[in-house]
Design a protein around this motif. Sequence first.
Motif, short mmCIF file in Angstrom:
data_model
loop_
_atom_site.label_atom_id
_atom_site.label_comp_id
_atom_site.label_asym_id
_atom_site.label_seq_id
_atom_site.Cartn_x
_atom_site.Cartn_y
_atom_site.Cartn_z
N TYR A 5 0.82 -1.20 0.00
CA TYR A 5 0.00 0.00 0.00
C TYR A 5 0.85 1.25 0.00
O TYR A 5 1.82 1.37 0.75
N ILE A 6 0.49 2.20 -0.86
CA ILE A 6 1.13 3.51 -0.91
C ILE A 6 0.04 4.54 -0.62
O ILE A 6 -0.99 4.57 -1.29
N ARG A 7 0.27 5.37 0.38
CA ARG A 7 -0.72 6.36 0.78
C ARG A 7 -0.92 7.39 -0.30
O ARG A 7 0.04 7.91 -0.87
N LYS A 8 -2.20 7.71 -0.59
CA LYS A 8 -2.52 8.61 -1.68
C LYS A 8 -3.04 9.97 -1.20
O LYS A 8 -3.03 10.93 -1.95
N SER A 9 -3.51 10.05 0.03
CA SER A 9 -4.07 11.30 0.52
C SER A 9 -3.06 12.07 1.36
O SER A 9 -2.04 11.53 1.79
N THR A 10 -3.40 13.34 1.60
CA THR A 10 -2.55 14.18 2.45
C THR A 10 -3.27 14.55 3.74
O THR A 10 -2.90 15.51 4.40
N ARG A 11 -4.31 13.77 4.08
CA ARG A 11 -5.04 14.04 5.31
C ARG A 11 -4.12 13.88 6.51
O ARG A 11 -3.25 13.03 6.54
N CYS A 12 -4.32 14.69 7.51
CA CYS A 12 -3.56 14.68 8.77
C CYS A 12 -2.08 14.99 8.59
O CYS A 12 -1.28 14.67 9.45
N SER A 13 -1.72 15.59 7.47
CA SER A 13 -0.31 15.92 7.29
C SER A 13 0.05 17.27 7.91
O SER A 13 1.21 17.55 8.13
N SER A 14 -0.96 18.09 8.23
CA SER A 14 -0.67 19.40 8.80
C SER A 14 -0.62 19.40 10.34
O SER A 14 -0.23 20.38 10.94
N TYR A 15 -1.02 18.28 10.96
CA TYR A 15 -1.01 18.21 12.42
C TYR A 15 -0.70 16.78 12.84
O TYR A 15 -0.71 15.85 12.04
N ASN A 16 -0.40 16.59 14.14
CA ASN A 16 -0.09 15.26 14.66
C ASN A 16 -0.94 14.98 15.90
O ASN A 16 -1.77 15.80 16.29
N ASP A 17 -0.71 13.84 16.54
CA ASP A 17 -1.48 13.45 17.73
C ASP A 17 -1.36 14.47 18.86
O ASP A 17 -2.35 14.79 19.52
N GLU A 18 -0.14 14.96 19.06
CA GLU A 18 0.11 15.91 20.16
C GLU A 18 -0.71 17.19 19.98
O GLU A 18 -1.36 17.66 20.90
N GLY A 59 -8.81 12.35 20.46
CA GLY A 59 -7.47 12.88 20.66
C GLY A 59 -6.38 12.09 19.97
O GLY A 59 -5.22 12.42 20.10
N LYS A 60 -6.73 11.04 19.23
CA LYS A 60 -5.74 10.24 18.51
C LYS A 60 -6.11 10.17 17.04
O LYS A 60 -7.28 10.09 16.69
N ILE A 61 -5.09 10.20 16.20
CA ILE A 61 -5.30 10.09 14.77
C ILE A 61 -5.28 8.62 14.39
O ILE A 61 -4.30 7.92 14.63
N ARG A 62 -6.36 8.14 13.80
CA ARG A 62 -6.43 6.76 13.34
C ARG A 62 -7.06 6.78 11.96
O ARG A 62 -8.26 6.91 11.82
N LEU A 63 -6.23 6.64 10.94
CA LEU A 63 -6.72 6.62 9.57
C LEU A 63 -6.69 5.21 9.01
O LEU A 63 -5.84 4.41 9.37
N GLY A 64 -7.61 4.94 8.11
CA GLY A 64 -7.57 3.68 7.40
C GLY A 64 -8.24 2.54 8.13
O GLY A 64 -8.71 2.66 9.25
N HIS A 65 -8.28 1.41 7.47
CA HIS A 65 -8.97 0.23 7.96
C HIS A 65 -8.06 -0.67 8.80
O HIS A 65 -8.48 -1.29 9.75
N PHE A 66 -6.80 -0.76 8.43
CA PHE A 66 -5.90 -1.70 9.07
C PHE A 66 -5.14 -1.06 10.23
O PHE A 66 -4.52 -0.04 10.07
#
Length: 165
Positions: A5-18, A59-66
Amino acid sequence: MVRNYIRKSTRCSSYNDESLKIAVESVTNGMPLKTAVKKYGVPARTLKRHQMAMTKFPGKIRLGHFHSIFTKDQELELVEIIKSMEKSLFGMTTTDVRKVAFEFAEKMKLSHPFKVDMKMAGIDWMYGFLKRHPTLSIRKPEAINLSRGSNAKNVAFGIIMVAKD
């Protein structure tokens, strides 16, 4: 496939969990939503959703199915189990590691997508696990020579115990 898998989106790239966690706390403590959006770079809808606890893990970033089945501590414990088995001259193949992972998940009573009828983890999980832990070297075991063992009594005892089973 998961392993290619190669990530195609740029979601959550401007911020992190903290920054997400701090932004949620700030809005909860009375900071205006627009100020928090500008200060921490988190989108307003995301911030509102996490503040109202509409997500599974606020408060946590969780993207995707896996997602990982084991936590980092559990994976390190599994690595230690595998290394200790290799030190006691039990050669571990990929199939053996997959079976040990299944048994470990069952023992810890974790929900997992492993195949129950085969009683082993999947090959994709195995590839990801080896990628996360490059110190492991899983290969076809060689025959054991008792004279080369560091403690010949323990090695002989282990072979006798395995032969009885």
